[in-house]
Motif scaffolding. Structure first.
Motif, short mmCIF file in Angstrom:
data_model
loop_
_atom_site.label_atom_id
_atom_site.label_comp_id
_atom_site.label_asym_id
_atom_site.label_seq_id
_atom_site.Cartn_x
_atom_site.Cartn_y
_atom_site.Cartn_z
N TYR A 1 0.85 -1.20 0.00
CA TYR A 1 0.00 0.00 0.00
C TYR A 1 0.88 1.24 0.00
O TYR A 1 1.80 1.35 0.81
CB TYR A 1 -0.88 0.03 1.25
N GLY A 2 0.57 2.18 -0.90
CA GLY A 2 1.30 3.43 -0.93
C GLY A 2 0.34 4.59 -0.84
O GLY A 2 -0.89 4.40 -0.80
N ASP A 3 0.87 5.82 -0.84
CA ASP A 3 -0.03 6.97 -0.67
C ASP A 3 -0.85 7.24 -1.94
O ASP A 3 -1.78 8.04 -1.90
CB ASP A 3 0.76 8.23 -0.25
N GLU A 4 -0.52 6.57 -3.06
CA GLU A 4 -1.31 6.80 -4.27
C GLU A 4 -2.31 5.68 -4.53
O GLU A 4 -3.42 5.92 -4.96
CB GLU A 4 -0.38 6.95 -5.49
N LYS B 1 -2.77 0.89 -4.23
CA LYS B 1 -2.22 -0.36 -3.72
C LYS B 1 -1.92 -1.29 -4.89
O LYS B 1 -2.49 -1.13 -5.98
CB LYS B 1 -3.21 -1.03 -2.77
N GLY C 1 3.47 4.80 -5.18
CA GLY C 1 3.94 6.01 -4.50
C GLY C 1 4.72 5.60 -3.26
O GLY C 1 5.25 4.50 -3.16
N LYS C 2 4.74 6.49 -2.27
CA LYS C 2 5.50 6.21 -1.05
C LYS C 2 4.79 5.11 -0.25
O LYS C 2 3.61 5.23 0.07
CB LYS C 2 5.59 7.49 -0.22
N TYR D 1 3.47 2.86 2.70
CA TYR D 1 3.27 3.05 4.14
C TYR D 1 2.95 1.74 4.87
O TYR D 1 3.15 1.64 6.07
CB TYR D 1 2.20 4.11 4.44
N SER E 1 7.60 4.82 10.34
CA SER E 1 6.24 5.36 10.36
C SER E 1 5.87 5.87 11.75
O SER E 1 5.91 5.13 12.73
CB SER E 1 5.28 4.26 9.92
N ILE F 1 -7.84 5.52 4.83
CA ILE F 1 -6.44 5.12 4.63
C ILE F 1 -6.41 3.62 4.34
O ILE F 1 -6.24 2.80 5.22
CB ILE F 1 -5.61 5.42 5.91
#
Length: 677
Positions: free
Chosen positions: A160-163, A165, A194-195, A197, A294, A328
């Motif tokens: 999972y990323g900030d943009e 999955k 993306g980044k 998490y 995190s 999220i």
């Protein structure tokens, strides 16, 4: 190497007599930035045991440095073996990291005693298509060094990323993985999220000694980004330097900053140090992990209350799975295994489960489904309530519908959206009204997809296997949908037939692809030739066509029984979106008032605007169930928008069945106005 590009080469042998070859095949790719060596294709990805057989497709992966856009391809064979001659139909090369796919038609013999006698040939691409662009990830998995820490189960991971999955990624290679105290590295191509998490890592619990102690996971993500680098301007000659030292100082200052596209590698570390085993710790075989760095996110546990309805036959013994979605990310699909009752999901029962996941923020929706196993698996789900234990918030997800092949619309999965508590309370006092309003509101929030699946008109094209599919939108996917309840045929997926299914989902975004496959059960008749899939989303006003025209059969083509299909933009149809109407019919309470005929309705608005004629019941079973004497029946149908005022309706039936006459008392129709009223 992690930075290498994977070239996926699918080689199709022709279907002419004697097309297959026992010789060894080699390829060489020529690109804008250079060319590869001649590579013998020794080990295929789809492992068909015998390579280059008639009418089969063999897929190989070539990992090499980036050669840029492919201009041409050299392919040939070493002319060894008893039957060396080979009829090559075509070659397709996919490069997901570039988002490109190249088609090389050949349709010729590579044989010493056929045609021109050549055994190698250069081919140029006939077309270059754009495909889904992926990036490289390197996933390092460390298994703990303790007794029976290793596992033989299949391990999966989702990033999972900030943009967005990734899809669920299978971590497997040819060697024996996840042995005690080992470190394994997997190179995987997946969507750029993306980044990163969080990740979820789990196994399927198969094999002997499936318990697994996972120490940590490391993920490296490779992207191309613009990086600023300093470059000195051209220096002047030595003479000039001696002449003017002041000038030299100026020159030193003259440093240019230019932007250059470079490979950037980011590393994320996920410590775990726990068992994923049914007989250790909390008995879970799925775990969510956060990066070491995190700070803003933390783990959270959710209490899930599942209420089964009180009507006859409401309970189920099937396995139930749930996915919870928040602002999220989501929890992924979890099996509701350990309840406060030994016998779960019985009629009128409340079952409580606990889920641990990375904090989801405010909950948005949930998906709940069952696998249709055991005897009479149909299930009437009243509602789901979820307590977020971190801030003690309660969410209500009303359902009040069947998840059954032979009830309602035949779906085994439901997507539910939360409503506020007042709504639930109101429902308790005034039962009839609340369900009705809810149906319309929920229908307006979800999209109903009508899926039509065409089986090819070929010998042995039909299948008796269990077919499933997943719809992928730009925002989310539907998870696995088992296609059990066809609206058109009792015996599904027979040669030349079109089967129709209903799928409901909340907020997927525009559809980008479709994955369809089967479980290969059903003995010799499992192979299936799929012609096309058509998906009509009336509330969006869009009809998409996904062409396939290939076998899903272990013994045909490339041996795949799951395929990804993409919409053909030339076949996409757009029209004015439909809106949901709630239609209530009241059958009179007089002798013989009921009917089993097919009741239809047409709505008329102002200025002669009208909808198409729509049957209220989908199949025979529904026609028998509804329109009984003294009954009040509610239907939610999607029809053309006739405006805010409905001037008249036409309602009738086809006069079929025993005593088809129907005494109708009245009809009530509701719809949401444009402002959501």
């Amino acid at each position: 190497m992690f930075t290498d590009v994977s070239y996926h080469i699918a080689i199709k042998t022709g279907s002419v007599n004697g097309a297959s070859s026992d010789s060894r095949v080699f390829v060489k790719l020529y690109g804008e930035k250079g060319d590869t060596d001649k590579v013998i294709l020794a080990v295929s990805d789809n492992d068909l045991r015998n390579y280059f057989e008639t009418a089969r497709t063999d897929i190989f992966t070539l990992d090499t440095y980036d050669i840029g856009k492919i201009n041409r391809l050299l392919i040939g064979h070493t002319n060894e073996g008893l039957r060396a001659g080979w009829f090559l139909d075509s070659v397709q090369i996919s490069v997901p990291v570039h988002g490109m796919q190249y088609m090389f038609p050949s349709h010729r013999w590579l044989c010493k005693d056929e045609a021109d006698g050549k055994v190698e040939v250069e081919i140029y691409p006939s077309e270059v298509l754009e495909i889904e662009k992926l990036i490289n990830y390197e996933i390092t998995v460390v298994t703990g060094d303790m007794r029976s820490a290793g596992t033989n189960a299949n391990v999966f991971c989702q990033i999972y990323g900030d943009e967005r999955k990734t899809e669920i990624l299978a971590l497997k290679s040819r060697s024996n993985n996840f042995e005690r105290g080992t470190t394994e590295i997997f190179k995987i191509e997946a969507l750029d999220v993306g980044k990163i998490y969080k990740i979820r890592i789990f196994h399927d619990g198969k094999g002997i000694g499936d318990g697994w102690f996972l120490e940590m996971v490391d993920i490296r993500r490779l992207t191309m980004e613009m990086v600023q680098i300093e470059v000195k301007r051209e220096e002047t000659t030595k003479k000039d330097k001696k002449k003017d030292k002041k000038k030299k100082k100026k020159e030193e200052e003259e440093v240019e900053i230019i932007e250059e596209l470079q490979e950037v590698v980011e590393t994320f570390t996920f410590p775990c140090n726990r068992w994923l085993a049914r007989d250790e710790e909390d008995g879970e075989i799925v775990v969510e992990l956060l990066t070491e760095a995190s700070e803003e996110l933390e783990m959270n546990s959710y209490e899930v209350y599942v209420y089964t309805g009180t009507m006859w036959g409401a309970g189920t013994d099937a396995k139930v799975y749930i996915t919870i979605y928040g602002e999220i990310g989501d929890t992924g699909e979890r099996w509701l295994r350990k309840s406060n009752h030994l016998n779960k999901f019985e009629k009128g029962q409340e079952d409580v489960f606990s889920l641990t996941a990375v904090d989801l923020g405010v909950l948005k929706k949930l998906r709940i489904r069952h696998d249709n196993s055991q005897a009479s698996p149909g299930w009437f789900l009243d509602r789901v309530e979820i307590v977020d234990t971190k801030d003690d918030t309660m969410y209500f997800f009303p359902c009040k519908r069947w998840l059954a092949v032979d009830e309602d619309d035949g779906q085994l999965a439901r997507e539910l959206v939360p409503v506020d508590e007042a709504f639930m309370k109101k429902g308790d006092e005034d039962e009839d009204d609340s369900e009705a309003t809810l149906g319309l509101e929920q229908k307006a929030m979800s999209t109903t997809y009508t899926v039509r699946i065409k089986t090819g008109d070929k010998k042995y094209a039909g299948t008796d296997a269990n077919v499933f599919m997943t719809l992928f939108g730009t925002k989310d996917d539907t998870g696995i949908i088992t296609l059990k309840a066809s609206k058109t045929h009792r015996n599904k997926f027979e040669r030349g037939m079109i089967d129709e299914f209903t799928v409901e989902a909340v907020d997927l975004g525009p559809l980008s692809k479709l994955r369809i496959g089967h479980d290969n059960c059903g003995g010799g008749s499992a192979g299936w030739f799929l012609d096309w899939v058509e998906i009509d989303a009336q509330s969006v006003g869009q009809k998409l066509c996904f062409p396939c025209g290939r076998w899903l059969d272990k013994g045909e083509d490339d041996g795949a029984i799951v395929r990804d299909l993409f919409p053909n933009p030339l076949q996409t149809e757009f029209y004015t979106p439909f809106v949901p109407y709630e239609i209530k019919t009241f059958t009179s309470d007089v002798f013989g008032a009921g009917t089993d005929a097919d009741v239809f309705v047409v709505l008329y608005g102002r200025d002669g605007v009208c909808t198409q004629q729509k049957s209220l019941c989908v199949n025979k079973r529904e026609r028998r169930m509804y329109f009984e004497r003294g009954a009040e029946d509610m239907f939610i149908v999607e029809l053309e928008d006739v405006g805010d005022v409905i001037e008249k309706i036409r309602i009738g039936h086809d006069n079929r069945g025993v005593n088809p006459g129907w005494h109708l008392d009245r009809v009530e129709i509701r719809r949401l106005l444009r402002k959501g009223k």
